[in-house]
Structure formats: structure tokens, C-alpha cells
Design a protein around this motif. Structure first.
Motif, short mmCIF file in Angstrom:
data_model
loop_
_atom_site.label_atom_id
_atom_site.label_comp_id
_atom_site.label_asym_id
_atom_site.label_seq_id
_atom_site.Cartn_x
_atom_site.Cartn_y
_atom_site.Cartn_z
N ARG A 49 -5.50 0.74 27.26
CA ARG A 49 -5.56 0.01 26.00
C ARG A 49 -4.92 0.84 24.90
O ARG A 49 -5.14 2.06 24.83
CB ARG A 49 -7.01 -0.29 25.63
N ILE A 50 -4.14 0.18 24.03
CA ILE A 50 -3.53 0.83 22.87
C ILE A 50 -3.87 0.00 21.64
O ILE A 50 -3.63 -1.21 21.62
CB ILE A 50 -1.99 0.93 23.01
N VAL A 51 -4.44 0.66 20.63
CA VAL A 51 -4.83 -0.03 19.40
C VAL A 51 -4.19 0.65 18.19
O VAL A 51 -4.22 1.88 18.08
CB VAL A 51 -6.37 -0.05 19.23
N GLU A 52 -3.62 -0.14 17.31
CA GLU A 52 -3.10 0.33 16.03
C GLU A 52 -3.79 -0.49 14.95
O GLU A 52 -3.73 -1.73 14.96
CB GLU A 52 -1.58 0.10 15.94
N ALA A 53 -4.46 0.18 14.02
CA ALA A 53 -5.23 -0.53 12.99
C ALA A 53 -4.79 -0.07 11.61
O ALA A 53 -4.79 1.13 11.32
CB ALA A 53 -6.72 -0.30 13.20
N TRP A 54 -4.44 -1.02 10.78
CA TRP A 54 -3.85 -0.77 9.46
C TRP A 54 -4.95 -0.58 8.41
O TRP A 54 -5.87 -1.38 8.33
CB TRP A 54 -2.98 -1.95 9.08
N GLY A 55 -4.87 0.49 7.62
CA GLY A 55 -5.87 0.78 6.61
C GLY A 55 -6.09 -0.38 5.66
O GLY A 55 -5.15 -0.87 5.05
N ASP A 56 -7.34 -0.81 5.54
CA ASP A 56 -7.67 -1.98 4.74
C ASP A 56 -8.68 -1.64 3.64
O ASP A 56 -8.62 -2.16 2.55
CB ASP A 56 -8.23 -3.07 5.65
N ASP A 57 -9.61 -0.76 3.96
CA ASP A 57 -10.67 -0.39 3.02
C ASP A 57 -10.83 1.13 3.08
O ASP A 57 -11.74 1.65 3.72
CB ASP A 57 -11.96 -1.10 3.39
N ILE A 58 -9.90 1.83 2.43
CA ILE A 58 -9.87 3.29 2.46
C ILE A 58 -10.17 3.82 1.06
O ILE A 58 -9.42 3.58 0.13
CB ILE A 58 -8.47 3.81 2.89
N SER A 59 -11.27 4.52 0.94
CA SER A 59 -11.65 5.05 -0.36
C SER A 59 -11.48 6.57 -0.39
O SER A 59 -11.48 7.23 0.65
CB SER A 59 -13.10 4.69 -0.69
N ASP A 60 -11.31 7.10 -1.59
CA ASP A 60 -11.22 8.55 -1.75
C ASP A 60 -12.60 9.17 -1.59
O ASP A 60 -13.60 8.60 -2.02
CB ASP A 60 -10.66 8.89 -3.13
N GLY A 61 -12.65 10.34 -0.97
CA GLY A 61 -13.92 11.03 -0.79
C GLY A 61 -14.00 12.27 -1.67
O GLY A 61 -12.97 12.78 -2.13
#
Length: 237
Positions: free
Chosen positions: A159-171
Motif C-alpha cells: 500500500r502507498i498513501v500520499e496525504a495532502w496537508g489540510d489542517d496543519i497548525s504551528d506548534g
């Protein structure tokens, strides 16, 4: 396609079993809220890099191991509903309060799958990556990643999965954007490859790297800032 909650953290090597118990306890609650799969993978082949790497991403100390983990949901709505429910559950609050690692250095983000090739199962080994991709190059990245996924699958990946950043917050301490030195206008891709075993993975990558199809296109991102590593699953349910 699935929606992914992706996590990367540093866990003391001596706390491996405590971490396994911790995530097992958390899974018993999260499954009630709609999480369809939870995978926890322990750093095994996590190289240092000249520009970026997993250890620097979570500020790991010499006695810590990097973990690569994800939760799968049917879609973003299900992920959002699960998050709001779990935040008010006292059982989860108790579990979070007893984490056997530094939660302030854990990277958390939401990602929308753009490639999901192969069957979901229980892999024997996992390659995990974080990739900074210009938002304007999303279509180009999808095209190249799709071609590469076909080659990688041909040589043994399940299996190969590529997931595009959708909800990325600064830490405050660590975050995905800092991990790959992302610039304005770049998105974060959280990706992984599942293999039947480490041996199949090692043999497969030799063939992948030698295959000219992997070099037929110009990479639509800065590969020097890609973060990658090999991980051994310690829990998959």
C-alpha cells in the motif's frame, strides 16, 4: 478517500512497552468515536539528513526513538466529529495526562488522502515521509507520485498513501512546517509505504532506485528537505 490524522513524536527507548500500553488504551476509546484504523510504528532505520530529518523534527535526544503514527477516518467530517467528541471524554483526558513521552514535542496534523494504492492490511514494515510541496505544484506532485506508486507497488509494496496537508497548525516546540523548513506557499505531504517485511522493503527499494522510471520526471518539490525513515509497526488495529 480516507482522511488521516498524522503524528510524529519522540519516545524514550526505555518506555517502548509503556508506550505500547498507552496507545492500546487510547485505541479502546478512539475506536468508539469513528477511528477506523490506528497504526503505531517504532523508528528502526531513521537516518540523519544534511538539511532535515525525523530526529531533528521532534528534537529527539540520544535516548529517544522516533515514532510514526496515523489514525484513519472515512472523511474529514468523521475526523472532526471524533476530535470534538474525544476532547470532552474524561477517559481520554486521563490517558493524555499519563503519556510516557513529551507531548509538547509531538507533531499533529490533519491530511486528506490524494493517493491510496493497494490494500490496507497489517504490514511488516513501513516507510514514512514528510514532503514540502508548493501548493501551485499539487497537480504535478500527484502525477509524479502516482507514477512512482505504481513502480513501488510493482516491487513489493502492499500500500502507498500520499496525504495532502489540510489542517496543519504551528506548534510552540515542534510542528510539520518547521520539520521540513516549509516556506510560504508550500503544503506538507504526509506519506507512507507499507511492506510485507523489512527484507522485502530492502530488496524492493534497491529495484526501485535502479528503475529509470523513477527519474523520468522533474521532481515538483525540494527533495533535499524531504524527511524520511523506516519504521517497525508495534500496533495496528
Amino acid at each position: 478517500m480516507n482522511y488521516i490524522a498524522g503524528f510524529v513524536a519522540a519516545v524514550p527507548a526505555a518506555s517502548k512497552e509503556a508506550y505500547r500500553r498507552h496507545v492500546t488504551e487510547a485505541a479502546s476509546v478512539l475506536k468508539e468515536f469513528g477511528t477506523t484504523r490506528m497504526v503505531e510504528a517504532w523508528g528502526d532505520d531513521v537516518p540523519g539528513g544534511k538539511t532535515t530529518d525525523f530526529r531533528r523534527a521532534v528534537k529527539a535526544t540520544p535516548d529517544e526513538v522516533v515514532i510514526f503514527s496515523w489514525h484513519e477516518y472515512p472523511d474529514k467530517a468523521a475526523a472532526d466529529a471524533a476530535y470534538h467528541t474525544m476532547m470532552s471524554d474524561p477517559r481520554l483526558a486521563k490517558i493524555v495526562a499519563t503519556m510516557p513521552f513529551d507531548g509538547q514535542r509531538m507533531m499533529i496534523g490533519g491530511f486528506a488522502s490524494i493517493i491510496d494504492e493497494g490494500a490496507s492490511g497489517k504490514p511488516g514494515y513501513i516507510d514514512g515521509s514528510l514532503v514540502p510541496v508548493p501548493i501551485a505544484n499539487k497537480a504535478a506532485y500527484l502525477a509524479v507520485a502516482s507514477k512512482h506508486a505504481a513502480v513501488i507497488g510493482e516491487f513489493g509494496a502492499t500500500r502507498i498513501v500520499e496525504a495532502w496537508g489540510d489542517d496543519i497548525s504551528d506548534g510552540e516546540v515542534t510542528d510539520y512546517r518547521t520539520a521540513v523548513k516549509a516556506t510560504d506557499g508550500e503544503a506538507i505531504v504526509y506519506s507512507w509505504v507499507e511492506w510485507p517485511s523489512k527484507q522485502v522493503r530492502d530488496e524492493g527499494w534497491k529495484k526501485v532506485i535502479a528503475d529509470p522510471r523513477m527519474y523520468a520526471d522533474i521532481m515538483p518539490y525540494d527533495n533535499h528537505r524531504r524527511v524520511h525513515g523506516g519504521f517497525a509497526p508495534i500496533r495496528d488495529a
